[in-house]
Design a protein around this motif. Sequence first.
Motif, PDB file in Angstrom:
ATOM      1  N   UNK A 135       0.806  -1.219   0.000  1.00  0.00           N
ATOM      2  CA  UNK A 135       0.000   0.000   0.000  1.00  0.00           C
ATOM      3  C   UNK A 135       0.840   1.271   0.000  1.00  0.00           C
ATOM      4  N   UNK A 136       2.129   1.157   0.325  1.00  0.00           N
ATOM      5  CA  UNK A 136       2.956   2.357   0.457  1.00  0.00           C
ATOM      6  C   UNK A 136       4.143   2.395  -0.496  1.00  0.00           C
ATOM      7  N   UNK A 137       4.590   1.261  -1.000  1.00  0.00           N
ATOM      8  CA  UNK A 137       5.745   1.224  -1.900  1.00  0.00           C
ATOM      9  C   UNK A 137       5.246   1.074  -3.336  1.00  0.00           C
ATOM     10  N   UNK A 138       5.450   2.087  -4.197  1.00  0.00           N
ATOM     11  CA  UNK A 138       4.904   2.025  -5.564  1.00  0.00           C
ATOM     12  C   UNK A 138       5.333   0.780  -6.328  1.00  0.00           C
ATOM     13  N   UNK A 139       6.602   0.367  -6.188  1.00  0.00           N
ATOM     14  CA  UNK A 139       7.087  -0.786  -6.942  1.00  0.00           C
ATOM     15  C   UNK A 139       6.386  -2.087  -6.539  1.00  0.00           C
ATOM     16  N   UNK A 140       5.841  -2.127  -5.338  1.00  0.00           N
ATOM     17  CA  UNK A 140       5.200  -3.344  -4.848  1.00  0.00           C
ATOM     18  C   UNK A 140       3.682  -3.264  -4.910  1.00  0.00           C
ATOM     19  N   UNK A 141       3.163  -2.185  -5.479  1.00  0.00           N
ATOM     20  CA  UNK A 141       1.725  -1.949  -5.454  1.00  0.00           C
ATOM     21  C   UNK A 141       0.931  -3.104  -6.040  1.00  0.00           C
ATOM     22  N   UNK A 142       1.359  -3.637  -7.168  1.00  0.00           N
ATOM     23  CA  UNK A 142       0.605  -4.698  -7.844  1.00  0.00           C
ATOM     24  C   UNK A 142       1.210  -6.080  -7.614  1.00  0.00           C
ATOM     25  N   UNK A 143       2.124  -6.173  -6.680  1.00  0.00           N
ATOM     26  CA  UNK A 143       2.786  -7.448  -6.413  1.00  0.00           C
ATOM     27  C   UNK A 143       1.980  -8.248  -5.395  1.00  0.00           C
ATOM     28  N   UNK A 144       1.767  -9.525  -5.686  1.00  0.00           N
ATOM     29  CA  UNK A 144       1.121 -10.428  -4.714  1.00  0.00           C
ATOM     30  C   UNK A 144       2.187 -10.809  -3.690  1.00  0.00           C
ATOM     31  N   UNK A 145       2.489  -9.868  -2.798  1.00  0.00           N
ATOM     32  CA  UNK A 145       3.636 -10.015  -1.912  1.00  0.00           C
ATOM     33  C   UNK A 145       3.483 -11.193  -0.960  1.00  0.00           C
ATOM     34  N   UNK A 146       2.291 -11.387  -0.408  1.00  0.00           N
ATOM     35  CA  UNK A 146       2.083 -12.512   0.514  1.00  0.00           C
ATOM     36  C   UNK A 146       2.390 -13.834  -0.174  1.00  0.00           C
ATOM     37  N   UNK A 147       1.898 -13.984  -1.405  1.00  0.00           N
ATOM     38  CA  UNK A 147       2.172 -15.219  -2.151  1.00  0.00           C
ATOM     39  C   UNK A 147       3.659 -15.328  -2.475  1.00  0.00           C
ATOM     40  N   UNK A 148       4.286 -14.183  -2.786  1.00  0.00           N
ATOM     41  CA  UNK A 148       5.708 -14.201  -3.090  1.00  0.00           C
ATOM     42  C   UNK A 148       6.550 -14.598  -1.892  1.00  0.00           C
ATOM     43  N   UNK A 149       6.192 -14.106  -0.708  1.00  0.00           N
ATOM     44  CA  UNK A 149       6.927 -14.479   0.499  1.00  0.00           C
ATOM     45  C   UNK A 149       6.764 -15.972   0.791  1.00  0.00           C
ATOM     46  N   UNK A 150       5.552 -16.482   0.602  1.00  0.00           N
ATOM     47  CA  UNK A 150       5.329 -17.929   0.776  1.00  0.00           C
ATOM     48  C   UNK A 150       6.162 -18.725  -0.223  1.00  0.00           C
ATOM     49  N   UNK A 151       6.211 -18.238  -1.450  1.00  0.00           N
ATOM     50  CA  UNK A 151       6.997 -18.907  -2.487  1.00  0.00           C
ATOM     51  C   UNK A 151       8.474 -18.961  -2.096  1.00  0.00           C
ATOM     52  N   UNK A 152       8.985 -17.868  -1.523  1.00  0.00           N
ATOM     53  CA  UNK A 152      10.384 -17.834  -1.103  1.00  0.00           C
ATOM     54  C   UNK A 152      10.665 -18.797   0.034  1.00  0.00           C
TER      55      UNK A 152
END
Length: 711
Positions: A135-152
């Motif tokens: 919600x605050x970092x423009x580069x991560x705005x459209x990133x499915x970050x939760x799924x990405x962290x799980x993937x990592x």
Amino acid sequence: MRFAGVLTLVLIVFGQALGQQRVNLLRSPKSRALGAAFRSGKLPEPMRLPQGNIDQQVAALAKAVTKGDDSSTAAWYAAILAAGYGVRDSDGSVMQTVENGQGLIMQSWEVTAAAKLYGDDYGVTLAHLSESFTRTVPQLKDVALADGLLEGIRAGAKSNHPAVRFWAKFIVEMGKLSAAPYDLLGRVDPAQIRLDAVQVTLILSRFTGDLAAIDKRNRPGNGHHARPQGGPCGTSDVGDLVLDYDALTSTTLFGFLSNRLGGKVSTYGDAAQIANVVLTVFKAIVSYAALEVEITMDGDQLVRTKTTKPGERRTLTAKLSLDPGKWQTINCFRPALNAVGLDVDVPQGGPLAGVNVVWVMVLGGDSRGWLGTVEDFFTILGGDASYGDGIVFFDAVAGADRSPAKQITDSEGVSTIHVVGVPQETDLSRRKLFEVVKGAGVRVDVQLKPMRIKDVKDGLSNIMDIAGNAFSFLTKDPLGGVVGTATETLYRSNWYSSQPFYFIVKDWEPCKGQWQGTITYRTTSKKEGTGETNINSMYWKEESYYEARAQLDGTRDNLGSPIARVEAHASELKERGGNGKGPCYRVNRQVQTGSGKARENTTGFSITWNPRSGQYAVSAPTIAITGSGEYTVTSEVKGSCNNPYNKNLNQTNKVENYHFSADGPPLQGKGTIDPAKPDEISGSDTITIKTVGGVEKTTTITWSLRRCQDQ
């Protein structure tokens, strides 16, 4: 049943507090143990790495951390080292036990802060943590970050790199051992996964490292180099987290970041600057370890009224302070925030004045939540306030805001609020009642920086905070603005919740034939004997004991069934031995002992009677008990023995998850009601049997009960 379990906890915690003038928030043993290193300013020696493969080491250390005792911080320290991190102590020295690690380093105060937060049950859902960045970092705005962290994490669990694999599997194992277990390697909902402080620390530090690795790859010849730092604080940038960029870039986990940011950092700014956002949020979280909240109540209990008027009024007091111990955590954190233009106007230690406190009812309040809270304070169209199904409600002290969500600490860091017994729905004062002990509980959520502007000086500080963020964006420095906005959001949100404070509420309910009193159920078992052959003699002895004492106070569950609070304990002894008869022989002895105890609320019992004949029957509740014990084997060489390989043996092993049984001859308490005392029954009965195997089993049941009949 869930409420009954909480009630048992309340009674256990406060059972000894009755009769005192003030009740204090009691810190759990887990909280005290895991907070000791933070308060003392000294890390313990790391626990020795358990034997076995990585899975076995992870399981052993995670179990030691979750145990919440004096060794838990040492186990957490050992896990950080096994995950390939270095740990920098206050004198600047670095502890590192893995030669080929992840290239990351953690400050010793951060290690102890994470341990303290874990002991205080700090947690955040994976979805909430991810959204704080998207919600605050423009580069991560459209990133499915939760799924990405799980993937990592899942990629790390399959890694060929031992330190990385340990890192990932330790995070997974902590989830499996949590109060609401989950498996990060399976199908999970990020909104339902509650990460603890240990998991958050490992995830955010690795996330920051991967961002730094991306920046390193995209800036050949202009990378950042870690540098040794002295003192307890280190620096305020990502370079302070990275110990070895070569090791870091060879162990990158969150590959989705490269795809998302790799070609766009020139547009939006350096990846290292984005990493500073993540690092600053991490430091903001661990800085809350310095926050202390003590809650007290001006009495040992609250008595609810028997009428339709509000009951007894008690005053709850929360005292907020910052206690960084000997680490000076806030001093360490302030430069990190100042570097991104955020002025954290908090003292180095002492009371927290002017802080927004949100009082929350965690037990005994209106189950409708905020709707009920609003209706407690405001009438609707001039009507009476509704209290829903609660037994207590908040009421503001004179001069304070009416809402429990808008309380402000005074100059001494103190917030007070009244708690009042909810009126009965109908007048019970002329009816025959029985006393019911119930539980209620509260917590406070804390905002370190208040939203309201109290005076010109405070207003100017708030305006400058906002202006600084806006200026960063207007001058094409969005990353500086993002960091300021992110940290401001953290400090202005209710990011921290105190431990719950529970207290006793004395309530009243009409008599409806409820039975009150005790039922005790006891079983014993005994077996012993001897045997002899022409080559040896032997003996055996087995004894077991089980007793469950049920206390009935007349309470019922939501289906109307009576509830018994049962306390049970059990023990067991099994011994076998013998010796040979030759010139060279052994004397052998095997002894297994165990004991355990348990508490549980149950409806698994019955009291029945025949109104015509007056005959009744009482069946007792029994509950499962799991305990621990020891298994000892001794073998001594006797006689004339010339073989040098004949050695004595003396070995003792711990036995965990020892299950005890209430098995015995079935027995009910039976009798006939005395017409002169129709509401009282008592008695005792015993039965003994011998089984085919020679085991003697005895069961005894004792009961003393009174029935509460309304007029």
